[in-house]
Design a protein around this motif. Structure first.
Motif, PDB file in Angstrom:
ATOM      1  N   ASP A   1      -8.589  14.607  -6.004  1.00  0.00           N
ATOM      2  CA  ASP A   1      -8.913  13.328  -6.177  1.00  0.00           C
ATOM      3  C   ASP A   1      -7.838  12.271  -6.002  1.00  0.00           C
ATOM      4  OD1 ASP A   1     -11.049  11.396  -6.794  1.00  0.00           O
ATOM      5  OD2 ASP A   1     -10.045  11.034  -8.244  1.00  0.00           O
ATOM      6  N   LEU A   2      -6.810  12.558  -6.670  1.00  0.00           N
ATOM      7  CA  LEU A   2      -5.802  11.344  -6.338  1.00  0.00           C
ATOM      8  C   LEU A   2      -5.015  11.353  -5.235  1.00  0.00           C
ATOM      9  CD1 LEU A   2      -4.019  12.459 -10.032  1.00  0.00           C
ATOM     10  CD2 LEU A   2      -5.130  10.160  -9.454  1.00  0.00           C
ATOM     11  N   LEU A   3      -4.849  12.577  -4.532  1.00  0.00           N
ATOM     12  CA  LEU A   3      -4.430  12.703  -3.274  1.00  0.00           C
ATOM     13  C   LEU A   3      -5.548  12.088  -2.106  1.00  0.00           C
ATOM     14  CD1 LEU A   3      -2.823  16.279  -3.837  1.00  0.00           C
ATOM     15  CD2 LEU A   3      -1.575  14.217  -3.276  1.00  0.00           C
ATOM     16  N   HIS A   4      -6.659  12.292  -2.544  1.00  0.00           N
ATOM     17  CA  HIS A   4      -7.486  11.553  -1.552  1.00  0.00           C
ATOM     18  C   HIS A   4      -7.677  10.452  -1.662  1.00  0.00           C
ATOM     19  CE1 HIS A   4     -11.400  11.520   0.740  1.00  0.00           C
ATOM     20  NE2 HIS A   4     -11.771  10.892  -0.115  1.00  0.00           N
ATOM     21  N   ARG A   5      -7.428   9.931  -2.692  1.00  0.00           N
ATOM     22  CA  ARG A   5      -7.408   8.346  -2.934  1.00  0.00           C
ATOM     23  C   ARG A   5      -6.216   7.658  -2.167  1.00  0.00           C
ATOM     24  NH1 ARG A   5      -7.981   8.295  -9.042  1.00  0.00           N
ATOM     25  NH2 ARG A   5      -6.822   6.026  -8.780  1.00  0.00           N
ATOM     26  N   ALA A   6      -4.976   8.565  -2.216  1.00  0.00           N
ATOM     27  CA  ALA A   6      -3.992   8.234  -1.581  1.00  0.00           C
ATOM     28  C   ALA A   6      -3.799   8.261  -0.083  1.00  0.00           C
ATOM     29  CB  ALA A   6      -2.560   9.150  -2.120  1.00  0.00           C
TER      30      ALA A   6
ATOM     31  N   ASP B   1       0.864  -1.221  -0.125  1.00  0.00           N
ATOM     32  CA  ASP B   1       0.183  -0.034   0.015  1.00  0.00           C
ATOM     33  C   ASP B   1       0.799   1.340   0.009  1.00  0.00           C
ATOM     34  OD1 ASP B   1       1.011  -0.342   2.429  1.00  0.00           O
ATOM     35  OD2 ASP B   1      -1.169  -0.246   3.524  1.00  0.00           O
ATOM     36  N   ALA B   2       2.266   1.228   0.785  1.00  0.00           N
ATOM     37  CA  ALA B   2       3.071   2.229   0.728  1.00  0.00           C
ATOM     38  C   ALA B   2       3.387   2.802  -0.815  1.00  0.00           C
ATOM     39  CB  ALA B   2       4.360   2.364   1.158  1.00  0.00           C
ATOM     40  N   GLN B   3       3.565   1.654  -1.842  1.00  0.00           N
ATOM     41  CA  GLN B   3       3.914   1.922  -3.140  1.00  0.00           C
ATOM     42  C   GLN B   3       2.908   2.649  -3.821  1.00  0.00           C
ATOM     43  OE1 GLN B   3       4.575  -1.993  -4.559  1.00  0.00           O
ATOM     44  NE2 GLN B   3       6.972  -1.733  -4.236  1.00  0.00           N
ATOM     45  N   ARG B   4       1.464   2.142  -3.711  1.00  0.00           N
ATOM     46  CA  ARG B   4       0.386   2.798  -4.314  1.00  0.00           C
ATOM     47  C   ARG B   4       0.164   4.349  -3.847  1.00  0.00           C
ATOM     48  NH1 ARG B   4      -5.879   1.582  -3.771  1.00  0.00           N
ATOM     49  NH2 ARG B   4      -6.357   2.402  -5.711  1.00  0.00           N
ATOM     50  N   PHE B   5       0.461   4.425  -2.341  1.00  0.00           N
ATOM     51  CA  PHE B   5       0.120   5.971  -1.695  1.00  0.00           C
ATOM     52  C   PHE B   5       1.252   6.717  -2.543  1.00  0.00           C
ATOM     53  CE2 PHE B   5       2.384   8.916   1.056  1.00  0.00           C
ATOM     54  CZ  PHE B   5       1.272   9.516   1.441  1.00  0.00           C
ATOM     55  N   HIS B   6       2.548   6.301  -2.626  1.00  0.00           N
ATOM     56  CA  HIS B   6       3.637   7.151  -3.174  1.00  0.00           C
ATOM     57  C   HIS B   6       3.088   7.286  -4.732  1.00  0.00           C
ATOM     58  CE1 HIS B   6       5.976   7.493   0.355  1.00  0.00           C
ATOM     59  NE2 HIS B   6       6.393   6.137   0.282  1.00  0.00           N
ATOM     60  N   ARG B   7       2.797   6.375  -5.442  1.00  0.00           N
ATOM     61  CA  ARG B   7       2.337   6.851  -6.889  1.00  0.00           C
ATOM     62  C   ARG B   7       1.242   7.731  -6.839  1.00  0.00           C
ATOM     63  NH1 ARG B   7       1.042   2.051  -8.200  1.00  0.00           N
ATOM     64  NH2 ARG B   7      -1.021   2.452  -8.720  1.00  0.00           N
TER      65      ARG B   7
ATOM     66  N   ARG C   1       2.690  11.476   4.519  1.00  0.00           N
ATOM     67  CA  ARG C   1       1.323  11.702   4.563  1.00  0.00           C
ATOM     68  C   ARG C   1       0.988  12.996   4.906  1.00  0.00           C
ATOM     69  NH1 ARG C   1      -3.085  11.864   8.545  1.00  0.00           N
ATOM     70  NH2 ARG C   1      -1.368  12.281   9.945  1.00  0.00           N
ATOM     71  N   LEU C   2       1.645  13.708   5.593  1.00  0.00           N
ATOM     72  CA  LEU C   2       1.474  15.240   5.971  1.00  0.00           C
ATOM     73  C   LEU C   2       1.633  16.095   4.796  1.00  0.00           C
ATOM     74  CD1 LEU C   2       3.088  15.437   9.631  1.00  0.00           C
ATOM     75  CD2 LEU C   2       0.545  15.496   8.851  1.00  0.00           C
ATOM     76  N   THR C   3       2.612  15.839   4.028  1.00  0.00           N
ATOM     77  CA  THR C   3       3.110  16.455   2.651  1.00  0.00           C
ATOM     78  C   THR C   3       2.026  16.257   1.771  1.00  0.00           C
ATOM     79  OG1 THR C   3       5.597  16.324   2.971  1.00  0.00           O
ATOM     80  CG2 THR C   3       4.753  16.734   0.769  1.00  0.00           C
TER      81      THR C   3
ATOM     82  N   LEU D   1      -5.839   5.153   1.553  1.00  0.00           N
ATOM     83  CA  LEU D   1      -5.038   4.120   1.796  1.00  0.00           C
ATOM     84  C   LEU D   1      -4.487   3.808   3.615  1.00  0.00           C
ATOM     85  CD1 LEU D   1      -2.819   4.008  -1.274  1.00  0.00           C
ATOM     86  CD2 LEU D   1      -4.943   2.335  -0.827  1.00  0.00           C
ATOM     87  N   TRP D   2      -4.528   4.975   4.335  1.00  0.00           N
ATOM     88  CA  TRP D   2      -4.231   4.820   5.603  1.00  0.00           C
ATOM     89  C   TRP D   2      -5.133   4.225   6.568  1.00  0.00           C
ATOM     90  CZ3 TRP D   2       0.711   6.768   7.570  1.00  0.00           C
ATOM     91  CH2 TRP D   2       1.630   7.177   6.716  1.00  0.00           C
ATOM     92  N   ARG D   3      -4.718   3.371   7.344  1.00  0.00           N
ATOM     93  CA  ARG D   3      -5.803   2.856   8.259  1.00  0.00           C
ATOM     94  C   ARG D   3      -5.415   3.270   9.701  1.00  0.00           C
ATOM     95  NH1 ARG D   3      -4.163  -1.860   8.179  1.00  0.00           N
ATOM     96  NH2 ARG D   3      -2.396  -1.789   6.948  1.00  0.00           N
ATOM     97  N   GLY D   4      -4.248   3.938   9.798  1.00  0.00           N
ATOM     98  CA  GLY D   4      -3.674   4.395  11.065  1.00  0.00           C
ATOM     99  C   GLY D   4      -2.280   4.941  11.068  1.00  0.00           C
ATOM    100  N   PRO D   5      -1.779   4.848  12.152  1.00  0.00           N
ATOM    101  CA  PRO D   5      -0.331   5.196  12.167  1.00  0.00           C
ATOM    102  C   PRO D   5       0.442   4.079  11.352  1.00  0.00           C
ATOM    103  CG  PRO D   5      -1.343   5.661  14.422  1.00  0.00           C
ATOM    104  CD  PRO D   5      -2.052   4.801  13.673  1.00  0.00           C
TER     105      PRO D   5
END
Length: 322
Positions: free
Chosen positions: A139-144, A115-121, A173-175, A147-151
């Motif tokens: 929309d792309l950033l919202h989808r990224a 999921d980290a790979q997909r988040f970065h992409r 994530r903050l960026t 993917l986060w389910r917690g810390p």
């Protein structure tokens, strides 16, 4: 391009939250039962494709208090993880697997993904589109961010590998959040984001970019006095938390609001601040790249020290053998 799980071997390694594996073949979620198993899986996933020495993994799992027979205990944990990832009798090409090497262990993802790979992409795609098509970028950033389910790496201990990676992922994530709200403002959605930005400034009181975005959103909503109040709140919090006042970007934003500069009312940042905003957007990625390089240098140094120690011991043993 949307990630297609059919291109993987069915395994989805998830580290944006509690560490787990989702098996799309059976529809089951695989979660290591013990803290040491979670820490081991997390370390192997975030360093997938890299041989991790037994010493590094022992340090990751037990710190400076390893048990007697730590190497054997590590082998037992690796064996249990192998059984989780590859059911008995299965040996499919491209399947994710843990392999043993003379210097340690390596996780080969094969055709699996994280999921980290997909988040970065998705985050990178969103950053690239933020100026030309801000609503698509949002929309792309919202989808990224969804993917986060917690810390990141939750429940994986605080060994050096997982701790550094969790910090790096949280910064990313903050960026991504900053870029998301930047895109919303560029798309004239300022009335949708003030409440969320208020919560973010409270949760991250030293992160000036959130204050900056909130001030601009409030100003565009016709709430100029509240926008100036945000600056004063930021100044007080920064002085209290880190002993310094706001930086140049936030001071410039405050002054432009005081002067009611015309560019503030348009969808998107004022033209005079565009270069600065672009630099801020790129800063998180640059920080992540620098941290990755620092980690790589640290690993190279550890390997050089290990080799030097082995060579030194070998030289001392030569006279005795003669």
């Amino acid at each position: 391009m949307e990630w297609d799980v059919r291109q993987s071997d069915g395994l989805d390694f998830r580290v944006l939250g509690a560490v787990e594996v989702h098996d799309h073949r059976s529809g089951t979620r695989i979660a290591p039962s013990g803290a040491k198993q979670r820490a081991l899986l997390a370390a192997l996933v975030v360093r997938a494709g890299e041989v991790l020495s037994a010493d590094r993994l022992i340090d990751e799992l037990w710190g400076d208090r390893p048990p007697a027979g730590a190497a054997n205990a590590l082998q037992a944990h690796v064996a249990r993880l192998r059984r989780l990832l590859a059911p008995a009798g299965e040996d499919e090409p491209g399947q994710a697997r843990i392999t043993t090497h003379p210097l340690g262990y390596l996780l080969r993802l094969g055709t699996a993904r994280t999921d980290a790979q997909r988040f970065h992409r998705l985050s990178a795609q969103g950053r690239a589109a933020v100026v030309a098509d801000p609503l698509h970028a949002a929309d792309l950033l919202h989808r990224a961010l969804e993917l986060w389910r917690g810390p990141a790496l939750e429940g994986s201990g605080r060994g050096p590998i997982c701790a550094r990676e969790a910090e790096r992922l949280e910064e990313s994530r903050l960026t991504a959040l900053e870029t998301y709200y930047e895109a919303k403002l560029r798309g004239a959605r300022h009335d949708e984001v003030t409440g969320e930005l208020e919560r973010l400034t409270a949760a991250h009181p030293t992160r000036e970019r959130f204050y900056d975005l909130l001030m601009l959103a409030l100003y565009r909503c016709g709430r100029r006095s509240e926008a100036l109040g945000v600056y004063e709140r930021a100044r007080q919090r920064l002085l209290c938390e880190i002993g310094v006042g706001p930086g140049p970007a936030l001071r410039d934003r405050m002054e432009s609001i005081l002067l009611r500069e015309p560019g503030l009312d348009s969808a998107g940042p004022p033209a005079t601040a565009a270069g600065l905003d672009a630099a801020v957007l790129d800063l998180g990625g640059e920080i992540a790249r620098l941290r990755a390089r620092i980690d790589a240098i640290g690993r190279e140094q550890e390997e050089l020290v290990r080799r030097f120690t082995l060579l030194s011991e070998g030289i001392r043993e030569v006279p005795a053998a003669l």
